[in-house]
Design an enzyme around this catalytic site. Structure first.
Site, PDB file in Angstrom:
ATOM      1  N   GLU A   1       0.800  -1.224   0.000  1.00 42.92           N
ATOM      2  CA  GLU A   1       0.000   0.000   0.000  1.00 42.92           C
ATOM      3  C   GLU A   1       0.838   1.282   0.000  1.00 42.92           C
ATOM      4  OE1 GLU A   1      -2.938  -0.279   3.111  1.00 42.92           O
ATOM      5  OE2 GLU A   1      -4.085  -1.792   2.010  1.00 42.92           O
TER       6      GLU A   1
ATOM      7  N   GLU B   1      -6.646  -7.315  -1.432  1.00 50.27           N
ATOM      8  CA  GLU B   1      -7.065  -7.259  -0.025  1.00 50.27           C
ATOM      9  C   GLU B   1      -8.519  -6.825   0.032  1.00 50.27           C
ATOM     10  OE1 GLU B   1      -4.976  -5.114   2.991  1.00 50.27           O
ATOM     11  OE2 GLU B   1      -2.989  -5.520   2.135  1.00 50.27           O
TER      12      GLU B   1
END
Length: 468
Positions: free
Chosen positions: A265, A382
């Protein structure tokens, strides 16, 4: 219905109630006598589901919804085998061909999971059974891809104690993770560094640079300062060229590893346009490919849009994070794109319906861009539903997963650009201290395990049917 009565060995096991069940399946198009999936096999799965539903206490409406979902998935599965033989599962490298994944020349679709903690736990030999437990259980429900960390920078059980200094004990933990994944037919996506402070992350690299006198203004200098970039490249080289003490194979030669990930991320508060991250991706992706051109490479992005296509920024949940989904993933060395989705965090306080409307648009927009602009596969890397959300129940989480899985399957049907999804996250028994609200222990959640199994089989079967 005459063909139904004559089909063997179905006629040997049919009873009146079962006959009516299958008759209804055929009436609504859920089974066909000419289908590669015999109707007696579908009936077997139906009875299994009935027995499964009796083993858990859920509302009758939800019970029916779960049953119908799994039956729908099974009917789509057609000739799907329950599992690929483990000894053949990881022989070839996963490749990309245009906008879809391939394995041994055939389309590759998957259902997968996250377990970030595998190396951290495996660093202590007495705890390695937890890694084995999760990989074994994941394999048993058809999960074939796992995303996990290949980093731990400073702190407890650090892999990289200081720049270029590694703890062999922790590295052997990662060796074990890879060898166990190979044993159970699970492919790995290994991430090189964290955006966040957990397990060190870019902030640790910034601090290491300060320690040698570098002028560092903040953690986001990680993307631009030559000292932090050199430290990071050294870590990449150390991991990619690592010789596994258990398998006797270099990581870069092991097809158990599906892909490398540049960062978990990435975000950059110093430049919201995405241009700084883009320059970093170009440099680091080229470096990875110079070391290893066998494995796939992805960035690790959540999917936030940036300045390259201004109209797409309206799809973001109200803000930017310094990445540009389109521009960053157009870097030629990046093989596939990823998105993450946490509607309960991003749209906190909004209704479940509003969150699902956002989720539908989020997935569809990125799928369209991956197919038409990037021309690369896409993975929902995710997603999850937190047990800490107000009004949470197991039924709500299962309903959420069913919806996401249905969307994933629907998008994958169109050319295979949507390659699969990875639930966050699986844990072993006795890991309550790792519970971030999203943890799933398969043995304790039979309804969830059943939903996961259905999706796994459906994606495996779809790989044989999808037109690319």
């Amino acid at each position: 219905m005459q063909a139904l009565k004559n089909q063997q060995p179905f006629g040997k096991i049919i009873d009146h109630d079962s006959y009516n069940v299958v008759k209804n399946f055929m009436k609504h198009g859920l089974a066909r006598t000419e289908s590669p999936l015999p109707v007696y096999e579908l009936l077997f799965h139906y009875k299994t589901i009935c027995a499964f539903n009796l083993s858990i206490k859920v509302t009758s409406s939800f019970q029916r919804m779960v049953s119908y979902f799994v039956l729908f998935i099974l009917s789509l599965a057609l000739a799907c085998e329950a599992r690929v033989l483990l000894e053949n599962a990881n022989e070839g490298f996963v490749r990309v061909n245009g906008a879809h994944f391939e394995l041994d020349g055939s389309p590759f679709l998957f259902n997968g999971f996250n377990s970030y903690w595998l190396m951290h736990v495996a660093a202590e030999p007495s705890e390695r059974y937890k890694v084995t437990e999760v990989l074994k259980e994941a394999s048993s429900v058809g999960l074939s891809v796992c995303r996990t960390w290949a980093f731990s920078d400073g702190g407890d059980r650090a892999l990289q104690i200081s720049p270029g200094v590694y703890d062999e004990r922790v590295f052997q933990g990662l060796d074990f993770v890879i060898s166990e994944a190979k044993k159970y037919g699970v492919r790995l996506i290994l991430s090189f560094v964290n955006n966040y402070n957990d397990f060190g992350g870019k902030a640790q690299y910034a601090q290491w640079a300060r320690n040698v006198g570098a002028q560092i203004n903040g953690a986001d200098d990680f993307y631009t300062h030559y000292v932090t970039k050199d430290y990071y490249k050294n870590h990449i080289q150390k991991v990619v060229t690592r010789f596994n003490t258990i398998t006797g194979m270099a990581y870069k030669d092991d097809s158990t590893i599906m892909a490398w990930e540049l960062m978990n991320e990435p975000r950059n508060q110093a430049d919201y346009s995405g241009n700084t991250v883009n320059a970093w991706v170009q440099e680091m992706a080229s470096f990875v490919k110079s070391l290893d051109n066998k494995h796939l490479l992805e960035i690790g992005m959540e999917g936030f849009y940036g300045d390259s296509v201004p109209d797409r920024k309206s799809v973001n949940p109200g803000y930017q994070v310094g990445t540009d989904f389109i521009n960053n993933n157009l870097v030629k060395e990046i093989d596939f794109a990823t998105i993450h989705a946490y509607t309960d965090q991003w749209l906190s306080g909004q209704s479940d319906d509003a969150q699902m409307t956002f989720m539908q648009r989020w997935m569809t927009s990125h799928w369209q861009d991956a197919k038409n602009i990037l021309r690369k596969p896409l993975v929902l890397a995710e997603f999850g539903k937190s047990s800490r959300d107000p009004g949470y129940s197991q039924e709500i989480r299962d309903t959420f997963m069913i919806t996401i899985y249905r969307n994933t399957y629907s998008l994958a049907k169109d050319g295979g650009t949507m390659g699969g999804s990875l639930i966050w996250q699986l844990v072993a028994q006795g890991m309550e201290n790792f519970d971030d609200g999203y943890c799933i222990e398969l043995g304790e959640k039979p309804s969830t395990a059943g939903i996961i199994t259905g999706q796994s089989h459906a994606m495996t079967a779809l790989a044989h049917l999808v037109q690319v």
